[in-house]
Design a protein around this motif. Sequence first.
Motif, PDB file in Angstrom:
ATOM      1  N   ASP A  94      42.763   0.709  46.419  1.00 20.70           N
ATOM      2  CA  ASP A  94      42.320   0.943  45.041  1.00 20.70           C
ATOM      3  C   ASP A  94      40.846   1.337  44.997  1.00 20.70           C
ATOM      4  O   ASP A  94      40.472   2.312  44.323  1.00 20.70           O
ATOM      5  CB  ASP A  94      42.547  -0.296  44.170  1.00 20.70           C
ATOM      6  CG  ASP A  94      44.008  -0.494  43.799  1.00 20.70           C
ATOM      7  OD1 ASP A  94      44.844   0.392  44.085  1.00 20.70           O
ATOM      8  OD2 ASP A  94      44.323  -1.545  43.205  1.00 20.70           O
ATOM      9  N   GLU A  95      39.999   0.602  45.714  1.00 23.77           N
ATOM     10  CA  GLU A  95      38.572   0.946  45.741  1.00 23.77           C
ATOM     11  C   GLU A  95      38.372   2.321  46.370  1.00 23.77           C
ATOM     12  O   GLU A  95      37.586   3.139  45.886  1.00 23.77           O
ATOM     13  CB  GLU A  95      37.773  -0.101  46.520  1.00 23.77           C
ATOM     14  CG  GLU A  95      36.288   0.215  46.578  1.00 23.77           C
ATOM     15  CD  GLU A  95      35.470  -0.752  47.412  1.00 23.77           C
ATOM     16  OE1 GLU A  95      34.255  -0.498  47.574  1.00 23.77           O
ATOM     17  OE2 GLU A  95      36.015  -1.761  47.914  1.00 23.77           O
ATOM     18  N   TYR A  96      39.099   2.586  47.442  1.00 30.80           N
ATOM     19  CA  TYR A  96      39.031   3.876  48.127  1.00 30.80           C
ATOM     20  C   TYR A  96      39.383   5.007  47.156  1.00 30.80           C
ATOM     21  O   TYR A  96      38.654   5.998  47.043  1.00 30.80           O
ATOM     22  CB  TYR A  96      39.984   3.860  49.326  1.00 30.80           C
ATOM     23  CG  TYR A  96      40.078   5.146  50.100  1.00 30.80           C
ATOM     24  CD1 TYR A  96      39.073   5.535  50.975  1.00 30.80           C
ATOM     25  CD2 TYR A  96      41.205   5.964  49.993  1.00 30.80           C
ATOM     26  CE1 TYR A  96      39.172   6.710  51.711  1.00 30.80           C
ATOM     27  CE2 TYR A  96      41.317   7.127  50.724  1.00 30.80           C
ATOM     28  CZ  TYR A  96      40.293   7.504  51.578  1.00 30.80           C
ATOM     29  OH  TYR A  96      40.407   8.673  52.302  1.00 30.80           O
ATOM     30  N   LEU A  97      40.479   4.843  46.427  1.00 29.63           N
ATOM     31  CA  LEU A  97      40.898   5.879  45.483  1.00 29.63           C
ATOM     32  C   LEU A  97      39.920   6.015  44.315  1.00 29.63           C
ATOM     33  O   LEU A  97      39.683   7.126  43.836  1.00 29.63           O
ATOM     34  CB  LEU A  97      42.312   5.604  44.966  1.00 29.63           C
ATOM     35  CG  LEU A  97      43.427   5.957  45.941  1.00 29.63           C
ATOM     36  CD1 LEU A  97      44.768   5.462  45.413  1.00 29.63           C
ATOM     37  CD2 LEU A  97      43.470   7.453  46.208  1.00 29.63           C
ATOM     38  N   ASP A  98      39.352   4.916  43.857  1.00 31.97           N
ATOM     39  CA  ASP A  98      38.350   4.996  42.784  1.00 31.97           C
ATOM     40  C   ASP A  98      37.152   5.832  43.231  1.00 31.97           C
ATOM     41  O   ASP A  98      36.652   6.680  42.489  1.00 31.97           O
ATOM     42  CB  ASP A  98      37.881   3.605  42.360  1.00 31.97           C
ATOM     43  CG  ASP A  98      38.918   2.853  41.533  1.00 31.97           C
ATOM     44  OD1 ASP A  98      39.872   3.490  41.030  1.00 31.97           O
ATOM     45  OD2 ASP A  98      38.776   1.618  41.407  1.00 31.97           O
ATOM     46  N   LEU A  99      36.696   5.597  44.463  1.00 31.31           N
ATOM     47  CA  LEU A  99      35.571   6.375  44.984  1.00 31.31           C
ATOM     48  C   LEU A  99      35.949   7.837  45.184  1.00 31.31           C
ATOM     49  O   LEU A  99      35.160   8.739  44.886  1.00 31.31           O
ATOM     50  CB  LEU A  99      35.067   5.765  46.292  1.00 31.31           C
ATOM     51  CG  LEU A  99      34.313   4.450  46.142  1.00 31.31           C
ATOM     52  CD1 LEU A  99      34.113   3.780  47.501  1.00 31.31           C
ATOM     53  CD2 LEU A  99      32.979   4.669  45.447  1.00 31.31           C
ATOM     54  N   LYS A 100      37.158   8.081  45.658  1.00 30.98           N
ATOM     55  CA  LYS A 100      37.606   9.467  45.848  1.00 30.98           C
ATOM     56  C   LYS A 100      37.721  10.192  44.503  1.00 30.98           C
ATOM     57  O   LYS A 100      37.404  11.380  44.404  1.00 30.98           O
ATOM     58  CB  LYS A 100      38.957   9.504  46.587  1.00 30.98           C
ATOM     59  CG  LYS A 100      38.844   9.188  48.058  1.00 30.98           C
ATOM     60  CD  LYS A 100      38.136  10.293  48.822  1.00 30.98           C
ATOM     61  CE  LYS A 100      38.281  10.118  50.313  1.00 30.98           C
ATOM     62  NZ  LYS A 100      37.871  11.302  51.073  1.00 30.98           N
ATOM     63  N   LYS A 101      38.135   9.479  43.469  1.00 33.49           N
ATOM     64  CA  LYS A 101      38.208  10.092  42.143  1.00 33.49           C
ATOM     65  C   LYS A 101      36.811  10.475  41.671  1.00 33.49           C
ATOM     66  O   LYS A 101      36.599  11.570  41.139  1.00 33.49           O
ATOM     67  CB  LYS A 101      38.862   9.149  41.137  1.00 33.49           C
ATOM     68  CG  LYS A 101      39.004   9.770  39.762  1.00 33.49           C
ATOM     69  CD  LYS A 101      39.719   8.865  38.789  1.00 33.49           C
ATOM     70  CE  LYS A 101      39.899   9.585  37.459  1.00 33.49           C
ATOM     71  NZ  LYS A 101      40.539   8.738  36.467  1.00 33.49           N
TER      72      LYS A 101
END
Length: 160
Positions: A94-101
């Motif tokens: 989730d944190e990874y995807l938030d940063l990628k977004k």
Amino acid sequence: MTWEDAPSHICRGGDIRGLAFCCPPVKPCPVLNALQEVNLTPKEYIDIKTQFAKETRLGDGAGTCFGSLVWCCKPSKPCPLRDMTLKNMGMSHDEYLDLKKELSERLVGVEKPAPDEKAEALAETFNITKLEAMNVLTECNDDLRVAVKVLRAQSLENSD
């Protein structure tokens, strides 16, 4: 919050937001077309991602393919190097995807001036005609920074 509609990376058919999941453009691939679509040069793309890596935890990941999570793909694509790095860092998907977004928004939200605006700015700054400015821009592949360097060098030569 997680990135619910995260696209695939570009070479797997994702939309331009998928640039956040792409490698550096080191060979001919679909990422080059996507960069044209968002009006970025490969160097600008690399610079944006490198800067984002410095500002966030996506800069970690020395054991990944390109030495940073900023270049890694979507979690739905199996990758033991990325997953081991995330696990070792204690970073959730989730944190990874938030940063990628957030990275994606930086990449696709970049607005560059239109060529006419660039030419007008160069003409005014260097006291040349707009046609001369447009010619320099064309010679510099529409890269404003390179055009400025060329015109500075020319103005220094002319001042001697």
